[in-house]
Design a protein around this motif. Structure first.
Motif: not given
Length: 350
Positions: A112-122
């Motif tokens: 969920k953190k990656l979904l909000t703060h990650g880059d496109r690949t993440e």
């Protein structure tokens, strides 16, 4: 006293030389830093794989009784990559154990953190993870991703929602599904295939909205999913007052013999595209009496009308090869005879 031109030229050359040296040193520094980061990431991944790959990849390992190692923050990304790769082919108890391990390690929170703060690949990795986990608590966050301008990210988020909660997705995201014209119909159909029964009623309701700007797209999706519309809907959609694109899309999905009287009307329509689709529909569900209705179209001024009408005749199950041969000898139009010969040759070679 003014500075001479040669002195200015020398100062300018010196400045250019110093700038070039500075840029070269900066480039070396950047390349060295990137190499250090790359080597560090490789070392992290190597240490991770040494611990987790034997554990997760061993089909004989009893994951339910295995002591789960600690997962440092730096190992979450490589873990999710490995875990998603392996869980995709896992079945039964082993799949359940894989899900339990991911939840025990807090992978849903990290995703969920990656979904909000990650880059496109993440973000794509996070979407895949939450999809496999069937994490209902991520529904709102994934729904937000379906609004993303990037069609790859948004359609993958939609796919995840269909897997997590198809019923809610069907009833809440149908308008979005029909409005996202950048989502290919074939891709959407493959996503909805397993949940066709869930999406069928919302699609039928959408097909009844004659004035909808997305009506043709709705009908295309209904066609791709092989959904049969009720007679009342077909009658409404095949009204001659509707636009040509709507009628074409409807004729493509009409397989109800009770619609034959309405279909036959379009054999004489001024728009050649409607004549083509009406002929194709008769080829699927037409009666013996429709042979005489199709014969005049074999001499139509449009090549596609002649071709599709001939195909319709040849494909009618109740019309024998001998009857088609007799029909050909009685055709007065040379183009009609040639087209019948072509389609019969195609049929023999297929």
């Amino acid at each position: 006293m003014s500075t001479s031109f040669p002195a200015l030229h020398a100062d300018y050359a010196l400045w250019i030389g110093m700038t070039a040296i500075g840029l070269t040193l900066l480039l070396i520094l950047v390349m060295t830093t990137l190499r250090i980061i790359l080597n560090r990431n490789r070392n992290i991944e190597a240490k991770f794989l040494a611990i987790w790959q034997p554990l997760l990849s061993n089909p004989s390992a009893n994951l339910a009784e295995t002591i789960i190692p600690l997962l440092p923050a730096a190992h979450y990304l490589p873990f999710l990559k490995l875990w998603n790769k392996l869980v995709r082919t896992s079945t039964g108890e082993r799949r359940e154990d894989m899900l339990d391990i991911a939840y025990a390690l807090g992978c849903e929170r990290y995703a969920k953190k990656l979904l909000t703060h990650g880059d496109r690949t993440e973000r794509l990795l996070a979407i895949l993870t939450l999809s496999h986990l069937r994490d209902i608590s991520a529904w709102d966050a994934l729904a937000t991703q379906t609004l993303h301008a990037d069609s790859v990210t948004s359609i993958n988020a939609f796919h995840a929602l269909v897997q997590i909660d198809p019923d809610t997705t069907a009833h809440q995201l149908m308008p979005l599904l029909l409005a996202r014209t950048d989502w290919p119909i074939t891709h959407i159909a493959s996503i909805l295939q397993r949940e066709q029964s869930t999406f069928m009623q919302p699609l039928i309701v959408a097909a009844n909205e004659i004035k909808s700007t997305h009506l043709v797209r709705t009908l295309r999706l209904i066609e791709a999913l092989h959904i049969a519309l009720p007679q009342t809907s077909l009658l409404q959609l095949l009204n001659e007052s509707n636009n040509v694109e709507t009628i074409i899309a409807t004729l493509r999905i009409t397989n109800d013999v009770s619609m034959l009287p309405r279909i036959r009307v379009f054999l004489r329509h001024a728009d050649w595209r409607l004549r083509v689709q009406a002929a194709k529909a008769l080829g699927r569900i037409g009666e013996y009496s429709d042979v005489n209705r199709l014969i005049p179209l074999l001499a139509d001024s449009y090549w596609w009308v002649r071709y599709r009408s001939t195909q319709a005749l040849v494909n009618m199950p109740f019309l024998s090869i001998n009857e088609i041969a007799v029909l050909q000898t009685h055709l007065s139009d040379r183009f009609a005879r040639d087209m019948l010969s072509q389609v019969m040759a195609e049929r023999k070679s297929s």
